[in-house]
Design an enzyme around this catalytic site. Structure first.
Site, PDB file in Angstrom:
ATOM      1  N   CYS B  96       0.797  -1.809   0.090  1.00  0.00           N
ATOM      2  CA  CYS B  96       0.143   0.143  -0.178  1.00  0.00           C
ATOM      3  C   CYS B  96       0.805   1.442   0.188  1.00  0.00           C
ATOM      4  O   CYS B  96       1.186   1.412  -1.041  1.00  0.00           O
ATOM      5  CB  CYS B  96      -0.655  -0.537   1.221  1.00  0.00           C
ATOM      6  N   HIS B 218      -4.270  -5.107   1.007  1.00  0.00           N
ATOM      7  CA  HIS B 218      -3.012  -5.379   2.484  1.00  0.00           C
ATOM      8  C   HIS B 218      -3.198  -6.905   3.002  1.00  0.00           C
ATOM      9  O   HIS B 218      -3.536  -7.497   3.683  1.00  0.00           O
ATOM     10  CB  HIS B 218      -4.092  -4.989   3.593  1.00  0.00           C
ATOM     11  N   GLU B 220      -1.615  -8.305   4.637  1.00  0.00           N
ATOM     12  CA  GLU B 220      -1.260  -8.853   5.899  1.00  0.00           C
ATOM     13  C   GLU B 220      -2.779  -8.918   6.762  1.00  0.00           C
ATOM     14  O   GLU B 220      -2.252  -8.685   8.446  1.00  0.00           O
ATOM     15  CB  GLU B 220      -0.250  -8.048   6.484  1.00  0.00           C
TER      16      GLU B 220
END
Lengths: 949, 256
Positions: B96, B218, B220
């Site tokens: 990002c 994202h 994660e």
């Protein structure tokens, strides 16, 4: 001075310009053919051509999609030009970043930066249309202006020459005291006389900063004197409303998991023995009314500092926001003078909250948006933050004499001066101009840097106490912190945004992003090093003493010397009159429509019920990776979830449920039942997502009109009474709260008072997030149960509203029955046999069923004749749209029927329908006749359309 | 065996370091963080780590444009060190805001163009910051180390400036790693599947070595099933986890 203009190159998408063009069209102006927005940077300093080009090319312009012009480009022929800049003194965060960027390029000769926006508009536009666009969309005169001539980059150089000012209070008669207080201190005559008497006793004239300090400490905003007052209502006298209702419930319940309640910046409860969680909800209404973006941004910025300033500091893990606005389709002609249009307030507030929350890296997971014409002059902006902290850090610290006063975070400017006293008075059309200094501009990154540094300092045990600097500025923060010991502050040490502030302005400024730490002298170097490393400000501005006095110096001159006992204990209890008379709203008389599809669609498409996806998507609800139940759920990730669940620790399945209850419509009939309904709603949502009542903490946020008017106070008393009555039975203690009074708007002809509005926020601890239940229908063939009795309670309902009435049959709450029912349902969800569950609120069974069906992309057939009734009802429409409390729709698989019914036995419930594969919502009436048949796609469209902006 | 060490490079406004740390720790790595300044002052040394991550966030408030100020800070002072780090076989990941930084320093795509930054990430076509879940198709022919063996992902995006645009002639040369697709893994699905209007539906690219990877979504934030927006109604699909990216990175770094 160098002027640089940056805009999107021809041929590339320019969403910002397109968005503005659409907003202009929304104003009803159809002659704008094209819009182009450019960024203007004004630099002052010494640059050679090569340096200037480097700054333009490498820093300010995107090489692919943007181009720059320096010096400026003349406006093209046929285009109208409007250039907008910030007012002097308003700090644009971009300026700091640009300066840093220029330094990183190795150029150290730029000493000032300003930014502006340039708007080019093509099309046939008269001067008055241009002015209308400018006023309604481009400029907020509170913080901006249209550039008329060459804009100066540097601020008009201000200098401050110290001169100690006194008030000759002793010489003032009553009229003079009232005059002095008016519009500045907002204290009443009695309070002014107490200050006068104090200084007579001490035998000297007070300084201006002394009177300011007392006024802030005694303001409604800081000490909630209405809630602490002695109120007479009829024959009853209530001594301290807060202590005898909300706080009384908490005291009586005496829950062992309540770790710190009503004494710190947020209420703290146990999470898992190793960690505690805290929650605070604040309002930032008055600033958001005049500058929606800045007001709302600083609202969220302010509430984030509450958990951070609780105990020894909690890390923020979730944000919530609830807004109340005037209707977005309000004709401009109906707008009172001096008021911004609700649509603009809505857009500005949303952007402000999102920009700040997203930048802080805190998920915004729960909220609500409500509309009513009476919010037009006084929008409500509630912002809440949940924080988590180690179990050892839940209690407020206490400094020792000799500990240093460390001011961290933002610099101090004139922002927000008199914000607290501003919030303690009514708004009128002059407010916009009078209050310009009360508007604060936020900078999330400054707060983020302070947060990152504070958590490191906390974990190293470098400070003995912490608090936030909020309303009332240093005056309130340092003044309160020093109460037990005494404190001395050297005001000239406070870092300023710009020169020219007087010692009083420094002391009462409400500049954002500031916190106060009490740091023992032997730990100060280590603490300062941490802040330096994070590029965050930290300055020692004084020292805690053992004098029990508040002593302020400016360049070694004593400018304030107040006795802490007087400052914090000198305010007498207010005496207030309250009256309450039930309003007369007759039950409407109209025939039941033959088909209810149209009414259901109208309710689904009403401003309060309709989808808020446009808002929700612009908040980051995923950051920190903790989400379990998101605000949007279902097959297409767009159904309305009941409550948010997060899992704050990576190594534990424990969760936190956050929900809210609010329904001002019921308050038009009786605020007692409004408050009871709000509590029931917040609890229902906790239960609906799979929680239970074992550990639920509540927060109250009262937004009311002027409490000096007895009728406003009467409704406040009733609402507070309901808070006590519900909380004790449900076993859900209040742990924190806040009030915002004086939400009235004076138009000159009348005073528009907001509807009494109580927001109840709930925080519950959940043992295992894997047991969470979402509201979307899961599988065709599953059974639909209605839990809880339906009564003929349509007063204040959306159904009556679409028929133009309020009515009198307000929904009531039976908390004894409600508790039993919720406990049974919790047991069923824990067993894993509830496939979907949705609480019933606005629009009753009809809306809840439609939402469950379209969120699950499945059909549903319901039979109203099976609905358990609490009293005889002979109309289908009343059964379908009654808003009786403590009701749920639950989906259960056929094979779990017996188990579910066994768990629920003893409560009022019945199987009322089925999930179907048909993608239709079908409702059969009391006599078995079909009353409603609609495609779920059609219902969803009605629900999504209004706010698809 | 010694743990793989990850350095998360921060600047004021970095915020998804929390999520990124959890993802790496779940893969058995040790995650440390440092501000750009700490590296410049040599309080921490890049070469002590095997993986460098620039996590998501709003460095310097996205002022001027997202990632610009941090990129401008890295370019003169740290870019060479980062390139040496990669040349040594180590890994760099930008997620990002981190991807925006890698692109605006010119570290990605690592292709020579007309300007030092031949690719950019700019305002979403919608003109809005958006948070929504997206399907990603992995280019199995890409040299990217991070996506070895992966076919797709379902992960959230949360950005306002994620539209990838390239200089003329550069788009064709990009090493595309992940593309926005619909639930049937078809490209050219349009908004909102492609949430920002990125050319060729590009969600992430790598350099020629495959050791520098940047992506907008994202990854994660999808490392456990209960993060999935429809986990209450669907059967678990670990093959769509973003976690695989971190597992691949840690596995590779063990071999360094």
């Amino acid at each position: 001075m160098y002027r640089i203009e940056v805009s999107v190159k021809e041929g590339f998408a320019d969403p910002r310009s397109e968005g503005l063009q659409k907003d202009i069209l929304d104003l009803g102006i159809k002659t704008v053919e094209r819009v182009k927005v450019s960024n203007i940077y004004l630099l002052e300093g010494n640059l050679n051509e090569k340096e200037l080009q480097a700054i333009c090319r490498e820093l300010l312009t995107d090489p692919i999609v943007e181009e720059y012009f320096s010096p400026e480009q003349p406006a093209p022929v046929g285009a109208h030009l409007i250039e907008v800049a910030y007012n002097p003194g308003v700090m644009d965060p971009v300026e700091d970043s640009v300066k840093r960027g220029i330094r990183d390029l190795g150029i150290n000769t730029v000493n000032a930066v300003r930014t502006a926006k340039k708007y080019l508009l093509w099309g046939k536009l008269s001067e008055s249309t241009l002015q209308s666009i400018s006023e309604k969309l481009l400029v907020n005169s509170i913080v901006q202006h249209v550039v008329a001539k060459k804009e100066a980059v540097t601020l008009p150089s201000a200098s401050y020459k110290f001169q100690l000012a006194h008030f000759d209070l002793a010489a003032m008669d009553d009229a003079a005291l009232v005059e002095l207080s008016k519009g500045r201190f907002w204290l009443n005559l009695e309070e002014m006389k107490i200050i006068q008497a104090y200084f007579r006793r001490v035998g000297r004239k007070p300084t201006d900063v002394e009177v300011e300090t007392v006024a802030q400490t005694w303001s409604e905003h800081c000490c909630h004197k209405t809630f602490k007052s002695k109120i007479t209502l009829g024959k009853k006298t209530i001594d301290n409303l807060m202590k005898s209702t909300v706080m009384k419930a908490t005291r009586e319940l005496n829950k062992p998991w309540c770790l710190s309640v009503f004494k710190d910046n947020a209420g703290v409860i146990d999470f898992d023995g190793r960690h505690a969680v805290c929650f605070k909800v604040e309002t930032h209404n008055h600033p958001s009314a005049v500058e929606p973006y800045g007001g709302a941004a600083t609202g969220i910025g302010g509430v984030i500092r509450d958990p951070l300033g609780t105990g020894l500091g909690a890390f923020p893990i979730l944000n919530t926001d609830v807004f109340c606005f005037g209707p977005p389709d309000l004709p401009h002609a109906n707008l009172p003078k001096g008021v911004l249009h609700p649509r603009r307030i809505f857009k500005g507030v949303r952007a402000g909250v999102a920009d700040y929350g997203n930048r802080m890296g805190i998920p915004t997971s729960n909220g609500a948006v409500l509309f009513d014409e009476r919010y037009v002059g006084n929008p409500l902006v509630y912002c809440g933050t949940v924080g988590i902290m180690p179990a050892t850090m839940t209690q407020k610290g206490l400094q020792k004499p000799g500990d240093l006063v460390l001011l961290v975070g933002g610099k101090t400017g004139r922002d927000g001066i008199h914000g607290v006293t501003f919030a303690s008075g009514e708004l009128d059309k002059e407010s916009e101009t009078l209050s310009s200094s009360s508007v604060q501009i936020g900078n999330a990154i400054v707060e983020k840097k302070a947060l990152d540094a504070i958590i490191q300092a906390r974990d190293l045990g470098l400070y003995s106490r912490i608090t936030d600097v909020g309303g009332g500025g240093l005056s309130s923060a340092v003044g309160e912190m020093g109460e037990e010991t005494g404190v001395r502050v050297d005001l000239e040490k406070v870092p300023l945004k710009y020169a020219g502030l007087s010692y009083t302005e420094i002391w009462i400024s409400e500049s954002q992003e500031r916190m106060i730490l009490a740091v023992p002298p032997d730990k100060i170097e280590q603490a300062l090093a941490i802040f330096r490393n994070e590029d965050a400000e930290a300055t020692v501005i004084g020292e805690f003493t053992d004098t029990k006095r508040l002593q302020l110096y400016y360049n070694k001159t004593l400018v304030c010397d107040l006795d802490m006992a007087f400052l914090h204990g000198g305010l007498p209890q207010l005496q207030r009159e309250a009256v309450w008379q039930p309003p007369a709203h007759p039950e409407p008389e109209f025939k039941q429509p033959a088909d209810l599809t149209g009414d259901l669609k109208k309710i689904l498409g009403s401003w309060n019920v309709c989808s808020k996806e446009w808002v929700i998507r612009q908040y980051d609800h995923e950051v920190q990776g903790t989400s379990v139940l998101k605000p949007l759920v279902g097959v297409a990730n767009d159904g309305p979830g009941d409550a948010a669940i997060i899992k704050p620790l990576a190594d534990s399945a424990k969760g936190i449920i956050i929900s809210n209850g609010i329904n001002p419509k019921y308050g038009d009939i009786d605020t007692y039942w409004m408050a009871a309904s709000a509590i029931d709603e917040a609890l229902r949502q906790v239960i609906a997502v799979g929680g239970n009542l074992e550990e639920v903490a509540l927060l109250d946020n009262f937004c009311w009109g002027n409490p000096e008017k007895p009728d406003r106070l009467g409704t406040l008393v009733r609402a507070a009474q309901a808070c006590y009555d519900m909380a004790v039975v449900y076993g859900a203690p209040f742990v924190s709260g806040k009030d915002s009074l004086y939400n009235e708007y004076e138009t000159g002809k009348e005073s528009i008072c907001i509807p009494p509005t109580l927001l109840i926020s709930a925080m519950a601890v959940m043992d295992d997030v894997n047991k969470a239940v979402s509201m979307d229908c899961k599988k065709a063939g599953n059974l639909i149960y209605l839990i809880g009795n339906t009564y003929k309670e349509l007063g204040g309902s959306h159904y009556y509203a679409v028929h133009g009435s309020i009515g009198s049959s307000v929904p009531k709450v039976n908390p004894q029955k409600g508790k039993q029912l919720m406990n049974a349902l919790s047991k069923a969800t824990k067993e894993g046999i509830v496939k979907a569950c949705h609480d019933l609120s606005e629009g009753g069974i009809g809306v809840a069923a439609a939402e469950m069906a379209f969120a699950g992309s499945l059909g549903m057939t319901l039979n109203l004749k099976n609905v358990p009734l609490g009293e005889p009802i002979d109309r289908d429409d009343f059964v379908l749209f009654s808003e009786s409390n403590t009701r749920f729709l639950s989906e259960v698989a056929p094979q779990d029927k017996a188990a579910f019914e066994k768990i629920m036995s003893g409560t009022d419930f019945a199987e009322i329908g089925k999930v179907t594969a048909s993608k239709k919502l079908i409702v059969n009436g009391l006599k078995g006749k079909s009353m409603l048949e609609a495609d779920i796609a059609e219902l969803k469209e009605a629900w999504q359309k209004p706010l698809r902006w | 065996m010694k743990k793989v060490k990850v350095l998360m490079l921060r600047a004021p406004g970095t915020n998804r370091d929390i999520d990124t740390r959890i993802a790496f720790e779940q893969c058995g790595a040790e995650a440390d963080s440092a501000l750009v300044n700490e590296l410049l002052r040599q309080e921490k040394r890049l070469m002590d780590y095997q993986i460098l991550v620039i996590p998501g966030g709003f460095t310097y408030g996205d002022d001027i444009s997202a990632g610009k100020i941090m990129a401008n800070e890295i370019r003169p002072k740290l870019k060479e060190d980062i390139l040496k780090f990669v040349a040594d076989g180590r890994l760099v990941l930008g997620i990002c805001n981190g991807f925006q930084v890698l692109v605006k320093t010119g570290i990605l795509p690592g292709i020579k163009g007309k300007s030092a930054q031949p690719v950019t990430l700019t305002n979403n076509d919608s003109g809005k910051f958006e948070c929504r879940w997206v399907y990603l198709k992995v280019n199995e022919k890409s040299p990217c180390i991070f996506t070895k063996g992966m076919r797709g992902m379902y992960v959230p995006i949360a950005h306002g400036e994620g539209k990838l645009v390239a200089e003329p002639g550069i788009a064709e040369k990009l090493n595309i790693v992940v593309q926005y697709v619909d639930e049937k893994f078809k490209t050219q699905a349009g908004y909102p599947y492609n949430p920002n209007g990125s050319i060729n539906d590009i969600a992430g690219i790598c350099d020629a070595s495959g050791r520098i990877f940047g992506l907008m979504p994202h990854a994660e934030d999808f490392i456990r099933w209960t993060q999935h927006p429809r986990w209450t109604r669907e059967t678990p699909r670990e093959d769509l986890y973003g976690l695989q990216i971190f597992q691949n990175a840690v596995a590779w770094a063990k071999g360094i």
